[in-house]
Design a protein around this motif. Structure first.
Motif, PDB file in Angstrom:
ATOM      1  N   LEU A 134       0.726  -1.199  -0.035  1.00  0.00           N
ATOM      2  CA  LEU A 134      -0.142   0.168   0.052  1.00  0.00           C
ATOM      3  C   LEU A 134       0.779   1.159   0.180  1.00  0.00           C
ATOM      4  CD1 LEU A 134      -2.671  -1.209   2.780  1.00  0.00           C
ATOM      5  CD2 LEU A 134      -2.699  -1.347   0.049  1.00  0.00           C
ATOM      6  N   LEU A 135       2.012   1.231   0.551  1.00  0.00           N
ATOM      7  CA  LEU A 135       2.822   2.422   0.532  1.00  0.00           C
ATOM      8  C   LEU A 135       3.707   2.554  -0.635  1.00  0.00           C
ATOM      9  CD1 LEU A 135       4.176   2.316   4.444  1.00  0.00           C
ATOM     10  CD2 LEU A 135       2.143   3.425   3.318  1.00  0.00           C
ATOM     11  N   ARG A 136       3.786   1.460  -1.466  1.00  0.00           N
ATOM     12  CA  ARG A 136       4.585   1.485  -2.698  1.00  0.00           C
ATOM     13  C   ARG A 136       4.256   2.671  -3.602  1.00  0.00           C
ATOM     14  NH1 ARG A 136       8.149  -1.457  -5.180  1.00  0.00           N
ATOM     15  NH2 ARG A 136       7.894  -3.063  -3.492  1.00  0.00           N
ATOM     16  N   VAL A 139       5.339   6.300  -1.999  1.00  0.00           N
ATOM     17  CA  VAL A 139       6.930   6.492  -2.075  1.00  0.00           C
ATOM     18  C   VAL A 139       7.019   6.553  -3.382  1.00  0.00           C
ATOM     19  CG1 VAL A 139       9.162   5.140  -1.852  1.00  0.00           C
ATOM     20  CG2 VAL A 139       7.086   4.853  -0.167  1.00  0.00           C
ATOM     21  N   ASN A 140       6.718   6.074  -4.547  1.00  0.00           N
ATOM     22  CA  ASN A 140       6.937   6.353  -6.086  1.00  0.00           C
ATOM     23  C   ASN A 140       6.605   7.694  -6.460  1.00  0.00           C
ATOM     24  OD1 ASN A 140       8.020   3.804  -6.198  1.00  0.00           O
ATOM     25  ND2 ASN A 140       6.241   2.971  -7.198  1.00  0.00           N
ATOM     26  N   ARG A 141       5.484   8.088  -5.800  1.00  0.00           N
ATOM     27  CA  ARG A 141       5.031   9.651  -6.119  1.00  0.00           C
ATOM     28  C   ARG A 141       5.957  10.424  -5.520  1.00  0.00           C
ATOM     29  NH1 ARG A 141       0.486  11.599  -8.173  1.00  0.00           N
ATOM     30  NH2 ARG A 141      -0.318  13.577  -7.614  1.00  0.00           N
ATOM     31  N   VAL A 209      15.116   6.143  -7.908  1.00  0.00           N
ATOM     32  CA  VAL A 209      14.644   5.544  -9.113  1.00  0.00           C
ATOM     33  C   VAL A 209      14.342   4.107  -8.600  1.00  0.00           C
ATOM     34  CG1 VAL A 209      15.728   7.144 -10.552  1.00  0.00           C
ATOM     35  CG2 VAL A 209      17.171   4.978  -9.722  1.00  0.00           C
ATOM     36  N   ASP A 210      13.509   3.438  -9.549  1.00  0.00           N
ATOM     37  CA  ASP A 210      13.606   2.169  -9.443  1.00  0.00           C
ATOM     38  C   ASP A 210      14.465   1.374 -10.582  1.00  0.00           C
ATOM     39  OD1 ASP A 210      12.717  -0.818 -10.137  1.00  0.00           O
ATOM     40  OD2 ASP A 210      10.615  -0.162  -9.239  1.00  0.00           O
TER      41      ASP A 210
END
Length: 238
Positions: A134-136, A139-141, A209-210
């Protein structure tokens, strides 16, 4: 003969419940990690949870609550060595911290199961899964928000090498791919690369970054007829 005297049906069923709980809850945590192809996946998290449950269950049976408490403290410190094994530092990027933290939480879930705190183990598993799923998006934003590049510890740059005759098309393709992946750039620069090629560099202005996503992005760029080579690299400001 002592082994036969230690056999007790009630204790056996209690241990079976503890280890089964650790197995399935560790599996739930590990399944999410395996789906995202992380270093510590399904089997690792199951083994960590079950191992912690075994140690705590043994201590509880032999020395009661005080013994279980002491073993739990050893599990907390000992699991740090296992977590350190999945943390890697590559050219200024530290990777694997989340995986190490997940292993640590799997051990906590196993310790709860070994202490017969089944509801607490289930609740802990739910919170671990929520943190990893749910937090992913949040975090990405946050990580995609542009910042002053000079204030960021790690700067990531995407490099594209293209023939001079296809420079404009390659630059347009790079801009389109970065925009589609929501990676804002600070600079987009091109300079000569040999006699008949150019290197286009796009400096990303994001806090993180991913790596897997960037790998896929440069793979798409490299597959274009306008591009002869594509890669990305991190660098530190220190």
């Amino acid at each position: 003969m002592q082994a036969f005297q230690n056999i007790d049906l009630a204790s056996f069923l209690d241990t079976l419940l503890s280890l089964s709980t650790a197995f399935f809850l560790g599996g739930a945590i590990g399944l999410e990690r395996q789906y995202r192809q992380r270093t510590a996946g399904l089997r690792t998290n199951v083994l960590v949870a079950v191992g912690a449950a075994i140690f705590v269950d043994i201590a509880y049976r032999l020395a009661g609550a005080d013994g279980a408490t002491r073993v739990i403290s050893y599990v907390v410190s000992g699991i740090g060595f296992l977590g350190a094994g999945v943390i890697m530092r590559e050219d200024g990027n530290v990777r694997g911290l989340n995986t190490a933290a997940t292993i640590w939480c799997s051990a906590a879930v196993g310790a709860c199961a070994g202490s017969d705190l089944i509801i607490e183990a289930v609740l802990g598993t739910a919170f671990v899964l929520a943190a990893n799923t749910l937090l992913r998006p949040i975090v990405n934003r946050i990580n995609r928000q542009p910042l002053d590049t000079e204030a960021v510890e790690v700067t990531n740059t995407v490099h594209v090498i293209s023939p001079k005759s296809w420079q404009r098309q390659a630059m347009q393709l790079l801009e389109a791919e970065l925009e589609k992946s929501r990676y804002p750039t600070r600079d987009l620069d091109a300079h000569a690369f040999g006699d008949d090629a150019v290197e286009i560099e796009a400096v990303l202005t994001v806090t993180g970054v991913d790596g897997e996503e960037l790998d896929a992005l440069v793979a798409r760029l490299a597959a274009s007829p306008y591009v002869t080579q594509a890669f990305w690299s991190p660098s530190t400001t220190e």
